[in-house]
Design an enzyme around this catalytic site. Structure first.
Site, PDB file in Angstrom:
ATOM      1  N   ASP A   8      -5.345  -8.440  -2.327  1.00 41.21           N
ATOM      2  CA  ASP A   8      -4.266  -7.489  -2.226  1.00 41.21           C
ATOM      3  C   ASP A   8      -3.088  -8.165  -2.591  1.00 41.21           C
ATOM      4  OD1 ASP A   8      -2.636  -5.633  -0.639  1.00 41.21           O
ATOM      5  OD2 ASP A   8      -4.422  -4.545  -0.458  1.00 41.21           O
ATOM      6  N   ASP A   9      -1.959  -7.972  -1.978  1.00 39.50           N
ATOM      7  CA  ASP A   9      -0.738  -8.273  -2.468  1.00 39.50           C
ATOM      8  C   ASP A   9      -0.477 -10.019  -2.208  1.00 39.50           C
ATOM      9  OD1 ASP A   9       2.054  -8.332  -3.169  1.00 39.50           O
ATOM     10  OD2 ASP A   9       2.630  -6.848  -1.912  1.00 39.50           O
ATOM     11  N   LYS A  52      -6.181  -2.177  -7.233  1.00 44.87           N
ATOM     12  CA  LYS A  52      -5.477  -1.249  -6.465  1.00 44.87           C
ATOM     13  C   LYS A  52      -4.262  -1.386  -6.709  1.00 44.87           C
ATOM     14  CE  LYS A  52      -3.652  -1.122  -1.660  1.00 44.87           C
ATOM     15  NZ  LYS A  52      -3.638  -1.625  -0.411  1.00 44.87           N
ATOM     16  N   ASP A  64      -0.539  -0.075  -5.789  1.00 43.06           N
ATOM     17  CA  ASP A  64       0.494   0.277  -4.990  1.00 43.06           C
ATOM     18  C   ASP A  64       1.644   1.165  -5.333  1.00 43.06           C
ATOM     19  OD1 ASP A  64       1.130   0.762  -2.138  1.00 43.06           O
ATOM     20  OD2 ASP A  64       0.759  -1.273  -1.553  1.00 43.06           O
ATOM     21  N   SER A  95      -2.528   4.887  -5.137  1.00 42.86           N
ATOM     22  CA  SER A  95      -1.876   5.094  -4.060  1.00 42.86           C
ATOM     23  C   SER A  95      -0.756   6.312  -3.953  1.00 42.86           C
ATOM     24  CB  SER A  95      -1.115   3.680  -3.456  1.00 42.86           C
ATOM     25  OG  SER A  95      -2.050   2.500  -3.508  1.00 42.86           O
ATOM     26  N   ARG A 133      -5.664   6.169  -1.748  1.00 47.85           N
ATOM     27  CA  ARG A 133      -5.263   6.193  -0.276  1.00 47.85           C
ATOM     28  C   ARG A 133      -4.584   7.468  -0.186  1.00 47.85           C
ATOM     29  NH1 ARG A 133      -3.734   1.606   2.026  1.00 47.85           N
ATOM     30  NH2 ARG A 133      -2.796   3.119   3.540  1.00 47.85           N
ATOM     31  N   ASP A 183      -1.225   3.013   6.045  1.00 48.11           N
ATOM     32  CA  ASP A 183      -1.848   1.667   6.040  1.00 48.11           C
ATOM     33  C   ASP A 183      -2.714   1.505   7.753  1.00 48.11           C
ATOM     34  OD1 ASP A 183      -0.863   1.154   3.771  1.00 48.11           O
ATOM     35  OD2 ASP A 183       0.172  -0.757   4.423  1.00 48.11           O
TER      36      ASP A 183
END
Ligand SMILES: *[C@@H]1O[C@H](CO)[C@@H](O)[C@H](O)[C@H]1NC(C)=O
Length: 433
Positions: free
Chosen positions: A81-82, A157, A159, A191, A216, A220
């Site tokens: 992820d990030d 992913k 965001d 997202s 999503r 979160d």
């Protein structure tokens, strides 16, 4: 910019002919592992050598995915992820991973993950910055898509921080088109619904389905049962709007499974797993696979539950009703017997009053199961106690279940064909009890 507008025009035209993204990916809800919920943006590898977002962490998890049996059970993505990149792009606008934490670069790490039979996922953001403040993709869609394809990324992913919640839709569409042109099939996790819902905008689900393999929908997840409950409530409150849009190739995503972390008891772990499975959710773990207890690991590796999540029809289930503070959730799955579906049914307790609580339900009135002249009842298999023999419940009969506080029970209800020895329906012996 002109190029972008032209591309967008082509994308919209081309997508007009198909109803969903057809990149061949995510025909079943994706399964795997992802850094964010457990490891967030830990970047200090001196202080936290086992937890920092790094090549070492990803390799350690990839090894555990294989050695602990997760890959065999179907969990095959390993996603960063990030917080993986450098804080600046290079002079050519290319994004590189942080060299201290990823000393051999991302292609090397992707090769390592692939060598284990796993797939490799990465994270970026549609706006100017990622949520943790690293460089976003805006104005660099082509460069980043090319970079990720060269690294042989399998999942991205994207965001939605630092972007306009309305305008981001066309940027996501554009990025999807650019990624398609790289020729590398990359599972596209979007997202934008989560960001639009925050501003009370109803997402355009038709565009979503044409653009993204999963998205999503909402907030979160955090490491607590109350967070799981809030997300669960979002999915029941909004199910008439969101449920119809999930299916093979394009899934609603309630966020990662937090089983194996600090926040959920064993009972609450069953609750998240059962609800996510009814929702046909992607099963992305976010935990430290080295410290998952045997009981929780057994839940995560439960083949019968995984089979429900991965049911080939890919129909997202729904909340049915609440009886004395026990929520009933139901999802149609295969096999279909005499026009009647099998169902996975979860009884999810919102009770915390001490003792396990029993409820008795009618198959038709309370659970909404179908009965017809060919079906004499249902065989009920306990998905959390798979060694137990199924119980038979008559069409007009009742089923009793006793749910532990804050936990869930989960069953497969399989229709049973009426004994037709003297009848006209014909029957396979395997279906009669
Ligand atoms: C690109 O889009 C076309 C049309 O939907 C599709 O057939 C193809 O598989 C896509 N390619 C990639 C690499 O995603």
């Amino acid at each position: 910019m002109k190029g972008h507008i032209l591309l967008l025009g082509i994308a919209v035209f081309a997508l007009g002919v198909v109803s969903a993204l057809e990149n061949g990916l995510a025909r079943k809800p994706p399964m795997g592992w992802m850094t964010w919920q457990r490891f967030r943006c830990i970047t200090d590898c001196n202080k936290y050598p086992d937890e920092c977002i790094s090549e070492a962490l990803i390799k350690r998890m990839a090894d555990l995915m294989v050695s602990e049996g997760y890959l065999d059970a179907g969990y095959d993505y390993v996603n960063i992820d990030d917080c993986w990149s450098m804080m600046e792009r290079d002079a050519d606008g290319v994004l590189w991973p942080n060299p201290e934490r990823f000393p051999n670069g991302m292609k090397h790490l992707a090769d390592y993950v692939h060598s284990k039979g796993l797939k490799f996922g990465i994270y970026q953001d549609i706006g100017t910055n990622t949520c943790a403040g690293y460089p976003g993709m805006r104005d660099f869609y082509e460069i980043d898509a090319k970079t990720f394809a060269e690294w042989e990324v399998d999942f991205i992913k994207v965001d939605g921080c630092y972007a306009d919640a309305v305008k981001m839709v066309e940027d996501y569409v554009l990025l999807g088109e650019i990624m398609n042109k790289t020729g590398r099939p990359i599972l596209y996790s979007c997202s934008w619904p989560a960001y639009q819902e925050e501003e009370d905008i109803i997402p355009d689900y038709e565009t979503l389905k044409k653009t993204c393999n999963m998205w999503r929908n909402w907030d979160d997840i955090e490491d607590s049962h109350s967070s799981v409950e809030r997300i669960t409530k979002y999915f029941s409150d909004n199910q008439y709007r969101i449920q119809p849009h999930s299916g093979p190739g394009h899934w609603n995503d309630p966020d990662t499974l937090i089983l194996g972390n600090y926040g959920l008891s064993y009972e609450q772990s069953k609750s998240q797993l059962a609800v996510w499975t009814v929702l046909a959710a992607p099963l992305l773990l976010s935990n430290d696979l080295a410290t998952v207890t045997p009981e929780i690991k057994e839940l995560l590796l439960n083949r019968e539950i995984i089979a429900v999540d991965q049911d080939p029809m890919g129909i997202q289930g729904r909340y049915v009703q609440t009886i004395r503070n026990i929520e009933i959730w139901k999802r149609p799955i295969l096999p279909k017997v005499k026009e009647v579906y099998t169902h996975a049914i979860a009884f999810v307790s919102r009770r915390a009053d001490g003792a396990p609580y029993a409820i008795e339900v009618n198959l038709v009135e309370d659970l909404g199961l179908r009965i017809n002249s060919s079906i004499k009842g249902y065989k009920v298999y306990d998905l959390f106690q798979t060694d137990r023999k199924p119980v038979f419940v008559r069409a007009n009969g009742t089923f009793e279940t006793r749910v532990n506080p804050t936990g869930a029970n989960f069953y497969r209800f399989v229709p049973v064909v009426r004994n037709t020895r003297y009848g006209k329906h014909g029957s396979s012996a395997g279906n009669s009890v």
